[in-house]
Write an enzyme that holds these catalytic residues in place. Sequence first.
Site, PDB file in Angstrom:
ATOM      1  N   SER A 147       0.871  -1.181   0.000  1.00 26.33           N
ATOM      2  CA  SER A 147       0.000   0.000   0.000  1.00 26.33           C
ATOM      3  C   SER A 147       0.900   1.221   0.000  1.00 26.33           C
ATOM      4  O   SER A 147       2.083   1.133   0.387  1.00 26.33           O
ATOM      5  CB  SER A 147      -0.875   0.008   1.259  1.00 26.33           C
ATOM      6  OG  SER A 147      -1.490   1.265   1.463  1.00 26.33           O
ATOM      7  N   TYR A 160      -2.790  -1.385  10.369  1.00 30.00           N
ATOM      8  CA  TYR A 160      -2.618  -1.528   8.923  1.00 30.00           C
ATOM      9  C   TYR A 160      -1.272  -0.949   8.485  1.00 30.00           C
ATOM     10  O   TYR A 160      -0.499  -1.597   7.768  1.00 30.00           O
ATOM     11  CB  TYR A 160      -3.763  -0.818   8.219  1.00 30.00           C
ATOM     12  CG  TYR A 160      -3.769  -0.967   6.716  1.00 30.00           C
ATOM     13  CD1 TYR A 160      -4.291  -2.110   6.118  1.00 30.00           C
ATOM     14  CD2 TYR A 160      -3.280   0.049   5.890  1.00 30.00           C
ATOM     15  CE1 TYR A 160      -4.311  -2.244   4.734  1.00 30.00           C
ATOM     16  CE2 TYR A 160      -3.297  -0.077   4.513  1.00 30.00           C
ATOM     17  CZ  TYR A 160      -3.818  -1.232   3.936  1.00 30.00           C
ATOM     18  OH  TYR A 160      -3.831  -1.358   2.571  1.00 30.00           O
TER      19      TYR A 160
END
Length: 269
Positions: A147, A160
């Site tokens: 990401s 995350y």
Amino acid sequence: MEDTTRFEPATAIVTGSDSGIGRATAVALAASGMDIGITWHTDEKGAEETADEVRRAGRNAVVRRLDTTRPAEAAAVIDSLAEELGGVDVFVNNAGTGDGTPFLDLDLETWKTTVDTNLTGAFACLQAAARRMVKAGRGGRIVAVTSVHEFQPRVGAAAYDASKHALGGLIKTMALELAEFGITANSVAPGEIATPMTGQTDEDPTMKDRPGVPLGRPGDAREVAAVIAFLASPASSYVTGASWAVDGGMLQMGPQAGSHITGHDWRKP
């Protein structure tokens, strides 16, 4: 030292390929001539739809359920897929999750679920695939979908962000250790992509306005898949240990965003 330029992939496993980036990647790799192992966690129907697309491309598709919060079982699933496919030349670790919980509110169980899914389970799957590549002696390509939050944090994404930072680091170490076997390891770091994970299923990203992204829109899953397909191909023979941002320029906006944000809404998830 194995020669990475002589790589000829015939099989690939793509985790989390029941929708979004995973599905687009499975279809792109099938179009490149590979048989595909497909995994799902909660959406079996979606995985079967991916398999149908792969078969329409003239390639074999094998489907399994994968729960990366159970690392030992997850590794066994990768082994099972590889057995049925006749090997694994390309492994794409795409399965992941987020929780959207601010740091001060984050309970240990939520932390563990996110980190186990995105990192510990990924480690188990990556290791299982890499061991098979080494044993086969034909080289290989490993790609992890991380990401933009592998590089920059986001409010409300403590677990995350931590897991994606760590996954990027793991891939870099793998690149060093697997190079002698002709195996490359790279990451792809998507920004906002119009997929179910961002609440944008079957929507045209070109119709959405994103003023804070230089290209002015979210990305399409196929735009990420195209980069993964390159990294999975013989053409990427001298690329390893890299992380490729596919984000419309989002990561370049740090100082610009800092000088142009006019309110404090960013402090809330």
